[in-house]
Every structure is written in C-alpha cells, then in structure tokens.
Design a protein around this motif. Structure first.
Motif, PDB file in Angstrom:
ATOM      1  N   ALA A  43      -0.516  14.520 -31.755  1.00 34.97           N
ATOM      2  CA  ALA A  43      -0.160  13.994 -30.430  1.00 34.97           C
ATOM      3  C   ALA A  43       0.585  12.662 -30.556  1.00 34.97           C
ATOM      4  N   TRP A  44       0.111  11.796 -31.443  1.00 37.42           N
ATOM      5  CA  TRP A  44       0.765  10.505 -31.652  1.00 37.42           C
ATOM      6  C   TRP A  44       2.185  10.719 -32.189  1.00 37.42           C
ATOM      7  N   LEU A  45       2.305  11.558 -33.198  1.00 30.14           N
ATOM      8  CA  LEU A  45       3.610  11.834 -33.802  1.00 30.14           C
ATOM      9  C   LEU A  45       4.561  12.459 -32.787  1.00 30.14           C
ATOM     10  N   ASP A  46       4.056  13.325 -31.941  1.00 30.25           N
ATOM     11  CA  ASP A  46       4.879  13.949 -30.912  1.00 30.25           C
ATOM     12  C   ASP A  46       5.443  12.894 -29.961  1.00 30.25           C
ATOM     13  N   GLN A  47       4.639  11.907 -29.601  1.00 31.07           N
ATOM     14  CA  GLN A  47       5.114  10.829 -28.727  1.00 31.07           C
ATOM     15  C   GLN A  47       6.196  10.010 -29.421  1.00 31.07           C
ATOM     16  N   VAL A  48       6.001   9.701 -30.692  1.00 33.41           N
ATOM     17  CA  VAL A  48       6.999   8.935 -31.441  1.00 33.41           C
ATOM     18  C   VAL A  48       8.315   9.715 -31.496  1.00 33.41           C
ATOM     19  N   CYS A  49       8.239  10.992 -31.805  1.00 33.83           N
ATOM     20  CA  CYS A  49       9.448  11.817 -31.861  1.00 33.83           C
ATOM     21  C   CYS A  49      10.124  11.881 -30.493  1.00 33.83           C
ATOM     22  N   GLY A  53       1.982   2.839 -38.585  1.00 32.17           N
ATOM     23  CA  GLY A  53       2.376   3.492 -37.347  1.00 32.17           C
ATOM     24  C   GLY A  53       2.493   2.503 -36.203  1.00 32.17           C
ATOM     25  N   ASP A  54       1.558   1.559 -36.133  1.00 34.76           N
ATOM     26  CA  ASP A  54       1.624   0.552 -35.077  1.00 34.76           C
ATOM     27  C   ASP A  54       2.846  -0.346 -35.262  1.00 34.76           C
ATOM     28  N   ASP A  55       3.227  -0.604 -36.511  1.00 33.80           N
ATOM     29  CA  ASP A  55       4.425  -1.411 -36.774  1.00 33.80           C
ATOM     30  C   ASP A  55       5.679  -0.691 -36.293  1.00 33.80           C
ATOM     31  N   LEU A  56       5.747   0.612 -36.518  1.00 34.69           N
ATOM     32  CA  LEU A  56       6.890   1.411 -36.065  1.00 34.69           C
ATOM     33  C   LEU A  56       6.996   1.356 -34.543  1.00 34.69           C
ATOM     34  N   VAL A  57       5.894   1.547 -33.854  1.00 33.97           N
ATOM     35  CA  VAL A  57       5.885   1.537 -32.386  1.00 33.97           C
ATOM     36  C   VAL A  57       6.235   0.144 -31.863  1.00 33.97           C
ATOM     37  N   ALA A  58       5.650  -0.895 -32.444  1.00 38.17           N
ATOM     38  CA  ALA A  58       5.913  -2.266 -31.991  1.00 38.17           C
ATOM     39  C   ALA A  58       7.385  -2.638 -32.174  1.00 38.17           C
ATOM     40  N   ALA A  59       7.989  -2.250 -33.288  1.00 37.93           N
ATOM     41  CA  ALA A  59       9.408  -2.554 -33.527  1.00 37.93           C
ATOM     42  C   ALA A  59      10.279  -1.852 -32.494  1.00 37.93           C
ATOM     43  N   ALA A  63       5.096   8.506 -46.733  1.00 38.53           N
ATOM     44  CA  ALA A  63       3.955   7.691 -47.158  1.00 38.53           C
ATOM     45  C   ALA A  63       2.618   8.218 -46.646  1.00 38.53           C
ATOM     46  N   GLN A  64       2.648   8.986 -45.568  1.00 38.67           N
ATOM     47  CA  GLN A  64       1.423   9.467 -44.940  1.00 38.67           C
ATOM     48  C   GLN A  64       1.415  10.997 -44.950  1.00 38.67           C
ATOM     49  N   PRO A  65       0.810  11.623 -45.937  1.00 41.26           N
ATOM     50  CA  PRO A  65       0.836  13.090 -46.052  1.00 41.26           C
ATOM     51  C   PRO A  65       0.359  13.819 -44.796  1.00 41.26           C
ATOM     52  N   VAL A  66      -0.569  13.219 -44.050  1.00 43.89           N
ATOM     53  CA  VAL A  66      -1.066  13.886 -42.845  1.00 43.89           C
ATOM     54  C   VAL A  66       0.068  14.053 -41.829  1.00 43.89           C
ATOM     55  N   LEU A  67       1.013  13.115 -41.780  1.00 41.79           N
ATOM     56  CA  LEU A  67       2.147  13.251 -40.857  1.00 41.79           C
ATOM     57  C   LEU A  67       3.036  14.423 -41.265  1.00 41.79           C
ATOM     58  N   ALA A  68       3.240  14.577 -42.547  1.00 34.87           N
ATOM     59  CA  ALA A  68       4.041  15.717 -43.026  1.00 34.87           C
ATOM     60  C   ALA A  68       3.343  17.035 -42.687  1.00 34.87           C
ATOM     61  N   GLU A  69       2.019  17.042 -42.773  1.00 31.47           N
ATOM     62  CA  GLU A  69       1.252  18.257 -42.473  1.00 31.47           C
ATOM     63  C   GLU A  69       1.376  18.675 -41.008  1.00 31.47           C
ATOM     64  N   VAL A  70       1.426  17.709 -40.103  1.00 33.74           N
ATOM     65  CA  VAL A  70       1.418  18.035 -38.678  1.00 33.74           C
ATOM     66  C   VAL A  70       2.792  17.983 -38.034  1.00 33.74           C
ATOM     67  N   TYR A  71       3.813  17.586 -38.768  1.00 31.54           N
ATOM     68  CA  TYR A  71       5.141  17.392 -38.214  1.00 31.54           C
ATOM     69  C   TYR A  71       5.653  18.627 -37.469  1.00 31.54           C
ATOM     70  N   ASP A  72       5.525  19.780 -38.065  1.00 32.03           N
ATOM     71  CA  ASP A  72       6.023  21.012 -37.439  1.00 32.03           C
ATOM     72  C   ASP A  72       5.205  21.427 -36.207  1.00 32.03           C
ATOM     73  N   GLN A  73       4.022  20.866 -36.057  1.00 33.10           N
ATOM     74  CA  GLN A  73       3.184  21.215 -34.906  1.00 33.10           C
ATOM     75  C   GLN A  73       3.476  20.323 -33.695  1.00 33.10           C
ATOM     76  N   ALA A  74       4.244  19.255 -33.914  1.00 32.43           N
ATOM     77  CA  ALA A  74       4.593  18.339 -32.823  1.00 32.43           C
ATOM     78  C   ALA A  74       5.864  18.865 -32.148  1.00 32.43           C
ATOM     79  N   PRO A  75       5.788  19.301 -30.915  1.00 31.17           N
ATOM     80  CA  PRO A  75       6.936  19.952 -30.249  1.00 31.17           C
ATOM     81  C   PRO A  75       8.209  19.114 -30.204  1.00 31.17           C
ATOM     82  N   ASN A  76       8.114  17.794 -30.129  1.00 25.60           N
ATOM     83  CA  ASN A  76       9.307  16.956 -30.031  1.00 25.60           C
ATOM     84  C   ASN A  76       9.915  16.561 -31.373  1.00 25.60           C
ATOM     85  N   CYS A  77       9.272  17.002 -32.455  1.00 29.17           N
ATOM     86  CA  CYS A  77       9.771  16.636 -33.788  1.00 29.17           C
ATOM     87  C   CYS A  77      10.680  17.722 -34.346  1.00 29.17           C
TER      88      CYS A  77
END
Length: 176
Positions: free
Chosen positions: A34-40, A102-108, A162-176
């Motif tokens: 869900a977080w990754l989907d929002q970022v995308c 992740g918080d650094d990416l969002v803050a920037a 850097a974060q393997p969990v993001l790679a694992e869920v990337y395809d499941q995030a509709p906006n990515c």
C-alpha cells in the motif's frame, strides 16, 4: 544463603538485559504494498508531464513569441501545475514508511514539489502579464526546468534495490 540466591537472581537479570535485542520483524507486506503504491502514484502524476510540455510553443530567433502564443504557454503551465499539485497531494497523504529511507524519499518529494509548484506559480503569473515578446522565458521554463525536474532525495529504484521486500511487492502495487 538467601543472599546468595538474591545475588544469583540479580546476576541472571543483568545478564538477561545484556543479551542482544531481537531482530526487527520484517515489514508487513500488505502495508508495504500500500505504501509503495502511494509512492508510485505520486511519482506517476509528474512523470507523465510530457503531454503538457508538448503543448508549449518552441521559440527561436526565426520564430519569436507573439500574443497568440500566450494561451498555449499558459495552458501548458496550468496543466503542469495541476500535475505537480496532484503529486504533492499524494505525497502529503503518505504515512510512515515501512522500510528504511522511505520517509526520506517521501519528505524530499514533499519539500521539492512544494518549492517547484511555487516556481510554476511565479512563471505562470509571468506568462499572464509579461509582454508577448518576453514569453520565451516561461516557455523555456516548461521545456527545460519542468522536463528535467527531479526530487533531491533517495530515488525509488535505488530504494527497491536496497529493500528486497519492495522488490517482492512491486508488481502487486497497481500504480507501479
């Protein structure tokens, strides 16, 4: 004897306190998705800016701006402002990151989008009020500054590496 027993209990308690802290638990995959989907979604709002950029006229020495060009420059800037504002709204609504940096990416993105929207507002105001022969500046802002805009913080592709969990869920995030 009671003193010895109390002493052993104190030593055992102290020894228990000095053991290493438990390993952090992996982030919840549903929350990470869900977080990754929002970022995308936030990134997607500005990475599709080519359509608006293409609406801005290109001026040269042989093709200087005229009054009839003002509407095209204002339209391009208005659409771009809407895109960047939408992106900022998405990033403003993103909660705490489930992964490091992740918080650094969002803050920037929040910070840099806010500053860039202010520049777009200033350029848009100039495009509305400057004499037609000075529309070159606002048009160049669209074709140069907007095209090459990029937030200053961590980049999503680097974070995914850097974060393997993001790679694992990337395809499941509709906006990515």
């Amino acid at each position: 004897m009671l003193r010895n027993l109390i002493g052993l209990l104190v030593i055992a308690a102290v020894a228990g306190c000095s053991s290493p802290p438990p390993a952090p638990s992996p982030p919840d995959k549903a929350a990470t998705t869900a977080w990754l989907d929002q970022v995308c979604s936030g990134e997607k709002a500005v990475y599709t800016r080519g359509t608006a950029v293409s609406k801005a006229p290109k001026f040269t020495v042989d093709r200087p701006p005229v009054e009839a060009d003002r509407a095209a420059v204002v339209t391009a800037l208005t659409e771009l402002r809407e895109m960047f504002a939408k992106s900022k709204s998405v990033f403003d609504a993103i909660g705490p990151a489930p992964v490091a940096q992740g918080d650094d990416l969002v803050a920037a993105n929040r910070r840099d989008l806010g500053a860039f929207i202010a520049k777009i507002d200033e350029t848009l105001e100039n495009a509305r009020r400057l004499p037609a022969e000075q529309l070159t500046g606002p048009a160049e802002f669209v074709t140069k500054d907007v095209v090459f805009w990029n937030p200053s913080g961590p980049k999503l592709p680097d974070l995914i590496k850097a974060q393997p969990v993001l790679a694992e869920v990337y395809d499941q995030a509709p906006n990515c």
